[in-house]
Design a protein around this motif. Structure first.
Motif, short mmCIF file in Angstrom:
data_model
loop_
_atom_site.label_atom_id
_atom_site.label_comp_id
_atom_site.label_asym_id
_atom_site.label_seq_id
_atom_site.Cartn_x
_atom_site.Cartn_y
_atom_site.Cartn_z
N GLU A 88 0.81 -1.22 0.00
CA GLU A 88 0.00 0.00 0.00
C GLU A 88 0.85 1.27 0.00
N ASN A 138 4.32 6.47 2.64
CA ASN A 138 5.26 5.72 3.46
C ASN A 138 5.90 6.66 4.48
N GLY A 146 4.55 -6.11 8.43
CA GLY A 146 4.67 -7.51 8.01
C GLY A 146 5.14 -8.48 9.08
P1 AMP Z 1 1.43 -4.17 9.17
O1 AMP Z 1 2.23 -4.27 10.42
O2 AMP Z 1 2.23 -4.39 7.94
O3 AMP Z 1 0.22 -5.03 9.26
O4 AMP Z 1 0.90 -2.67 9.08
C1 AMP Z 1 0.07 -2.13 10.09
C2 AMP Z 1 -0.49 -0.79 9.65
O5 AMP Z 1 0.57 0.13 9.47
C3 AMP Z 1 -1.23 -0.82 8.35
O6 AMP Z 1 -2.33 0.06 8.47
C4 AMP Z 1 -0.25 -0.32 7.35
O7 AMP Z 1 -0.85 0.25 6.21
C5 AMP Z 1 0.51 0.70 8.15
N1 AMP Z 1 1.87 0.85 7.65
C6 AMP Z 1 2.73 -0.16 7.40
N2 AMP Z 1 3.88 0.31 6.93
C7 AMP Z 1 3.77 1.66 6.89
C8 AMP Z 1 4.65 2.70 6.48
N3 AMP Z 1 5.86 2.43 6.02
N4 AMP Z 1 4.20 3.97 6.59
C9 AMP Z 1 2.96 4.22 7.04
N5 AMP Z 1 2.10 3.29 7.45
C10 AMP Z 1 2.48 2.01 7.36
#
Ligand code: AMP
Ligand code: MG
Length: 414
Positions: free
Chosen positions: A197, A212, A261
């Motif tokens: 995303e 990001n 992730g």
């Molecule tokens: P995740 O830990 O990958 O499940 O991400 C948790 C939340 O953080 C989700 O809403 C993602 O879209 C957001 N997110 C993940 N990486 C980033 C990033 N680099 N910058 C901003 N938001 C992020």
């Protein structure tokens, strides 16, 4: 992973913050290679040797004031003292002075006090006479003289290995005579942000896309002289892609820091991928809020820290645990930050169980200067704007369910 690790991905054990930190620090082996740099090039680096002063600091007795050097034995009874001025000595002069008894020397701050002279009068306390000075207050022996070695004697320890060479350390090393110092080599750190995303700020956002922010947060957090940073940008949630970047980063870095992730969703690939490239991992469920889960791993030389994707969670876990691990890995001996005392400006209710780092604003101070904290929001793990507006993090102990207005708590100021 590290011996004695109480965390096991399958067992889903929750670690307290101190336990997680202890484990993380034990897993972060300091770099050992060093290089010798000129003092000016060493600024901002991590000192790799214990240093002792090469000279007495200061190197010779010198004047702490602009005024007059006198010999106590030349002074009569008072109430007024008169002495001719028989010479002049400034900073940079040798201090070898064959002044006959019975006179004062004009002297300036930093000038060597010649042998035999045992007090300095401030010029403000002296009146000029035709050939000299007059003063009313008899000096104390040794007054306004900085003695050789009084700051530190030659051979005495001045700095321990493991400190970051900041302004105070650089000044101390210079005074101690170090033209060159031994520092640890730079820590090679690779970063990337996972998430299909993610878009670069400046680009247009499509449906379901976000900017990001973690990438730039990490770039700022890792902007250190002692880091050689490799920024691998954003990586989409495609296992083969993530795996290739992860493998390459592990092969070439001492520390890899990623965001996103690491949770338990289908798109949270990092734990499995890290195992597939031959690493050992632990997704540690740390009893902290915001923040769980955090992932740690090791593969040969490489230490891996997988931060949560939510930006506030990433920031807090980095500050509380990740940055301490990185500091240790770089050879720094750094004490964990000690929170200051603050009071809550309003009551608080919450669910007990996790140690919470809640963004707060400083609303004002008590008469003794203690900050009064206003809570920002109860739900904030993704709120980057709120983080930018906060003044720091209030620390709410794991077992706390409620607090009253005026109650004390720890505060980590930004
Ligand atoms: P995740 O830990 O990958 O499940 O991400 C948790 C939340 O953080 C989700 O809403 C993602 O879209 C957001 N997110 C993940 N990486 C980033 C990033 N680099 N910058 C901003 N938001 C992020
Ligand atoms: Mg994600």
């Amino acid at each position: 992973m590290a011996d004695g690790c109480a965390c096991d991905r399958n067992a889903q054990t929750y670690l307290s913050v101190p336990e997680a930190l202890k484990w993380g620090l034990a897993a972060a082996h300091p770099v050992t290679e060093t290089e010798t740099l000129s003092l000016s090039d060493s600024i901002g680096r991590v000192l790799a040797e214990d240093c002792v002063s090469k000279v007495d600091m200061p190197a010779f007795d010198n004047s702490a004031m602009d005024g007059y050097a006198v010999r106590m034995s030349d002074l009569g009874q008072g109430p007024l003292f008169d002495l001719p001025v028989i010479g002049r000595i400034a900073a940079g002069d040798s201090g070898r002075h064959s002044a006959p008894a019975g006179g004062a020397l004009r002297i300036f701050t930093g000038a060597p006090v010649p042998a035999g002279f045992d007090a300095v009068l401030m010029q403000e306390d002296c009146e000029h006479t035709t050939d000299g000075i007059r003063f009313a207050r008899c000096p104390k022996p040794g007054q306004h003289i900085r003695r050789a070695g009084e700051d530190l004697e030659a051979g005495a320890p001045i700095l321990r290995r493991g400190c970051e060479i900041g302004p105070r350390e650089a000044a101390a090393l210079a005074s101690a005579g170090y033209g060159e110092v031994k520092v640890f080599r730079k820590l090679r750190v690779a970063i990337f942000s996972t998430g299909s995303e993610l878009r670069q700020p400046g680009e247009a956002l499509g449906p379901g896309q976000i900017y990001n922010s973690n990438r730039f947060m990490l770039l700022a957090l890792l902007d250190k002289q002692w880091i050689e940073l490799s920024d691998r940008g954003p990586v989409a949630d495609k296992p083969e892609l993530l795996k290739a970047v992860l493998r390459e980063a592990c092969d070439t870095s001492d520390l890899i820091v990623t965001t996103g992730g690491v949770s338990v969703g289908d798109e949270d690939h990092m734990p499995l991928l890290f195992t597939e490239i031959g690493g050992e991992t632990d997704v540690m469920k740390v009893a902290m809020k915001p923040g769980k889960p955090i992932m740690f791993g090791r593969r040969k030389n490489a230490l891996y820290i997988g931060l949560p994707g939510n930006p506030v969670s990433a920031y807090v876990t980095w500050q509380i645990i990740g940055s301490q691990m990185m500091a240790r890995r770089a050879g720094l001996h750094r004490a964990v930050p000690i929170p200051e005392q603050a009071v809550l400006d309003e009551p608080l209710e919450r669910r007990a169980g996790r140690q919470e780092y809640r963004p707060v604003r400083i609303e004002g101070t008590l008469p003794d200067g203690t900050p009064r904290l206003r809570l920002m929001a109860a739900s904030y793990s993704g709120r980057v704007a709120l983080l930018a507006q906060a003044d720091g993090l209030a620390i709410i102990p794991a077992e706390t369910e409620e607090m009253s207005a005026g109650q004390q708590l720890g505060f980590l100021r930004f």
